[in-house]
Structures are given as C-alpha cells and as structure tokens.
Design a protein around this motif. Sequence first.
Motif, mmCIF file in Angstrom:
data_model
loop_
_atom_site.group_PDB
_atom_site.id
_atom_site.type_symbol
_atom_site.label_atom_id
_atom_site.label_comp_id
_atom_site.label_asym_id
_atom_site.label_seq_id
_atom_site.Cartn_x
_atom_site.Cartn_y
_atom_site.Cartn_z
ATOM 1 N N ILE A 204 0.952 -1.264 -0.167
ATOM 2 C CA ILE A 204 -0.053 -0.091 -0.047
ATOM 3 C C ILE A 204 0.993 1.311 -0.063
ATOM 4 C CG2 ILE A 204 0.046 0.013 2.434
ATOM 5 C CD1 ILE A 204 -3.243 1.073 2.195
ATOM 6 N N SER A 205 0.431 2.317 -0.585
ATOM 7 C CA SER A 205 1.068 3.700 -0.529
ATOM 8 C C SER A 205 0.220 4.637 0.412
ATOM 9 C CB SER A 205 1.289 4.092 -1.907
ATOM 10 O OG SER A 205 -0.101 4.436 -2.288
ATOM 11 N N ASP A 206 0.973 5.443 0.938
ATOM 12 C CA ASP A 206 0.376 6.539 1.734
ATOM 13 C C ASP A 206 -0.653 7.424 0.872
ATOM 14 O OD1 ASP A 206 3.296 7.774 3.327
ATOM 15 O OD2 ASP A 206 1.772 6.122 3.915
ATOM 16 N N SER A 207 -0.834 7.538 -0.344
ATOM 17 C CA SER A 207 -1.984 8.249 -0.824
ATOM 18 C C SER A 207 -3.021 7.179 -1.261
ATOM 19 C CB SER A 207 -1.549 8.672 -2.145
ATOM 20 O OG SER A 207 -0.992 7.615 -3.174
ATOM 21 N N ASN A 208 -3.025 6.004 -0.778
ATOM 22 C CA ASN A 208 -3.783 5.009 -1.040
ATOM 23 C C ASN A 208 -4.615 4.523 0.284
ATOM 24 O OD1 ASN A 208 -5.569 3.336 -2.624
ATOM 25 N ND2 ASN A 208 -3.889 2.223 -3.658
ATOM 26 N N TYR A 209 -5.786 3.820 0.247
ATOM 27 C CA TYR A 209 -6.408 3.309 1.341
ATOM 28 C C TYR A 209 -6.653 1.661 1.174
ATOM 29 C CZ TYR A 209 -9.897 3.233 -2.382
ATOM 30 O OH TYR A 209 -10.757 3.092 -3.616
ATOM 31 N N GLN A 210 -6.421 1.506 -0.075
ATOM 32 C CA GLN A 210 -6.605 -0.224 -0.105
ATOM 33 C C GLN A 210 -5.372 -1.017 -0.294
ATOM 34 O OE1 GLN A 210 -8.992 -2.660 -3.719
ATOM 35 N NE2 GLN A 210 -9.185 -0.564 -3.669
ATOM 36 N N LEU A 211 -5.335 -2.092 0.609
ATOM 37 C CA LEU A 211 -4.466 -3.043 0.503
ATOM 38 C C LEU A 211 -4.508 -3.826 -0.717
ATOM 39 C CD1 LEU A 211 -4.065 -4.405 4.166
ATOM 40 C CD2 LEU A 211 -2.365 -3.430 3.114
ATOM 41 N N ILE A 212 -3.402 -4.048 -1.423
ATOM 42 C CA ILE A 212 -3.272 -4.835 -2.653
ATOM 43 C C ILE A 212 -2.672 -5.881 -2.139
ATOM 44 C CG2 ILE A 212 -2.531 -4.963 -4.892
ATOM 45 C CD1 ILE A 212 -4.477 -2.742 -4.411
ATOM 46 N N TRP A 213 -3.299 -7.042 -2.302
ATOM 47 C CA TRP A 213 -2.930 -8.381 -1.764
ATOM 48 C C TRP A 213 -2.327 -9.368 -2.641
ATOM 49 C CZ3 TRP A 213 -4.235 -9.775 3.445
ATOM 50 C CH2 TRP A 213 -4.963 -8.687 4.046
ATOM 51 N N GLY A 214 -1.284 -10.163 -2.329
ATOM 52 C CA GLY A 214 -0.756 -11.247 -3.039
ATOM 53 C C GLY A 214 -1.993 -12.272 -3.073
ATOM 54 N N ALA A 215 -1.693 -13.305 -3.698
ATOM 55 C CA ALA A 215 -2.740 -14.464 -3.854
ATOM 56 C C ALA A 215 -2.665 -15.544 -2.706
ATOM 57 C CB ALA A 215 -2.562 -15.508 -5.113
ATOM 58 N N GLY A 216 -1.488 -15.304 -1.717
ATOM 59 C CA GLY A 216 -1.427 -16.366 -0.672
ATOM 60 C C GLY A 216 -0.679 -17.675 -1.122
ATOM 61 N N THR A 217 0.281 -17.938 0.087
ATOM 62 C CA THR A 217 0.904 -19.161 0.215
ATOM 63 C C THR A 217 0.590 -19.974 1.400
ATOM 64 O OG1 THR A 217 2.998 -17.937 -0.883
ATOM 65 C CG2 THR A 217 3.264 -20.022 0.525
ATOM 66 N N LYS A 218 0.023 -21.355 0.794
ATOM 67 C CA LYS A 218 -0.162 -22.074 1.891
ATOM 68 C C LYS A 218 1.044 -22.953 2.585
ATOM 69 C CE LYS A 218 -3.216 -26.418 2.833
ATOM 70 N NZ LYS A 218 -4.150 -27.292 2.394
ATOM 71 N N LEU A 219 1.462 -22.542 3.754
ATOM 72 C CA LEU A 219 2.579 -23.237 4.128
ATOM 73 C C LEU A 219 2.370 -24.450 5.057
ATOM 74 C CD1 LEU A 219 5.678 -23.208 4.972
ATOM 75 C CD2 LEU A 219 4.974 -21.794 6.752
ATOM 76 N N ILE A 220 3.008 -25.667 4.715
ATOM 77 C CA ILE A 220 2.733 -26.942 5.385
ATOM 78 C C ILE A 220 3.886 -27.085 6.108
ATOM 79 C CG2 ILE A 220 2.275 -29.203 4.964
ATOM 80 C CD1 ILE A 220 0.709 -28.419 2.554
ATOM 81 N N ILE A 221 3.854 -27.441 7.311
ATOM 82 C CA ILE A 221 5.218 -28.177 7.869
ATOM 83 C C ILE A 221 4.985 -29.383 8.207
ATOM 84 C CG2 ILE A 221 6.460 -27.706 10.047
ATOM 85 C CD1 ILE A 221 6.215 -25.071 8.120
ATOM 86 N N LYS A 222 5.911 -30.183 7.743
ATOM 87 C CA LYS A 222 6.005 -31.578 7.945
ATOM 88 C C LYS A 222 6.446 -32.109 9.196
ATOM 89 C CE LYS A 222 7.793 -32.142 3.950
ATOM 90 N NZ LYS A 222 8.348 -32.664 2.814
ATOM 91 N N PRO A 223 5.828 -32.880 9.992
ATOM 92 C CA PRO A 223 6.590 -33.378 11.365
ATOM 93 C C PRO A 223 7.691 -34.407 11.054
ATOM 94 C CG PRO A 223 4.684 -34.434 11.008
ATOM 95 C CD PRO A 223 4.625 -33.444 9.734
#
Lengths: 112, 112
Positions: B93-112
């Motif tokens: 986001i920038s100071d002149s904006n109000y809207q967060l621009i999101w990434g698509a997400g990362t699913k993190l899996i921790i294997k035991p």
Amino acid sequence: DTGVSQNPRHKITKRGQNVTFRCDPISEHNRLYWYRQTLGQGPEFLTYFQNEAQLEKSRLLSDRFSAERPKGSFSTLEIQRTEQGDSAMYLCASSYPSGTQYFGPGTRLTVL
Amino acid sequence: GENVEQHPSTLSVQEGDSAVIKCTYSDSASNYFPWYKQELGKGPQLIIDIRSNVGEKKDQRIAVTLNKTAKHFSLHITETQPEDSAVYFCAAISDSNYQLIWGAGTKLIIKP
C-alpha cells in the motif's frame, strides 16, 4: 480484549433473506474496512469509512450491499435478498490513516 | 494499477527447516508492506511489516526483507514449527491509497 470484534461469527440464511453483520473496531481507529473472502482467495475490498464517512465502495459491490458507520464507531454491513454467491467470509479491519490494518475474526455467511 | 505477485502458492517444509515466501509489487509508490498469517476459519493476523525506508526487519523467528530497486519483498521463517502451518498473504500500500493490494497467498505446510 481490545481487538476488532465481529458478530455474528456464523450466519446461515435462506436465499432471498436479508442479513446484517456488525463490526466493532479498535476504539482509537478512525478507519474501518469491509472485505469479502472466499475459500482459497485473498481478501477482496468492499468498502471503507473514515470516521462516519463512507469514502469508497468497490465497483464490484452490488446494490444489494450497504454499509453504515453512523457514529464513527461500530459499523454494520447489510446484504439484501441474499444469493448463494454471497456465501463467503466477511472480514472487518480498522486502522489509523496510513496505518496497519488489524482484522477481526470474520463472519462466515452460508446462503442455502 | 498496483499488482502484487506472490510465490510459491504452496510450500511444504520439514519441521525445523526455514521457509521463504516471495512477493513482487508493481507500484513504485508503495511504501508499506505487511505480512498476514491466516489460519482456517479465522481472520488474517498481522505477523510482521516493513516500511520502504528499511531494508530488513526481524522479530524472533520471522524476518522480512525489502529490495526497493527490484520491487521485491520476502518473508523468512526460521526453525519452523507445526503451528506455523497456515496461509500467508503479503500486501502492499502507499500513503496516497487506502486499499491494501494483496498477494494470492501461500499455503505453508510444516511436515513433522
């Protein structure tokens, strides 16, 4: 707990019914945001308020959606004549201007 | 408009190993980059953030790096634990904006 709160946490409704959700922001925050999130996607911006003024509304938002923040504190999001496609998690966040957005736990809506 | 790309979409690591998630933004005016962790059925939780006047920030096992020239920022998690399993979103986001621009997400899996 002084975080963002949302009620209800879950709502199941029949198609065509109206639903209303409430968000209580962090008390010092003058900005309040509503987002919608479907499974596997990031949050999608719906609208935001600075104090009681609604400053922006997503073009993707149908006329069936309306939001208010009458006293610049809590906010309500109403969906009229719900459709199955409205099923999603509805998230509320609050912040200072140019500040970090803190999210509530969300309201999960299921439209049957 | 601003666009944020996030990679990978899924990351599986052995417990105790490190995990790195990368994001690229397009708007050079963006100056604030938060990272959120989202567990199933919950709202996004801010875990760390960085502003454009800083190249790196660390909080215990979590660190974020920012390369303004390349418009890249990354999340580093060391000594991963099962409770780190979640979906992680980057945003800009920038100071002149109000809207967060999101990434698509990362699913993190921790294997035991």
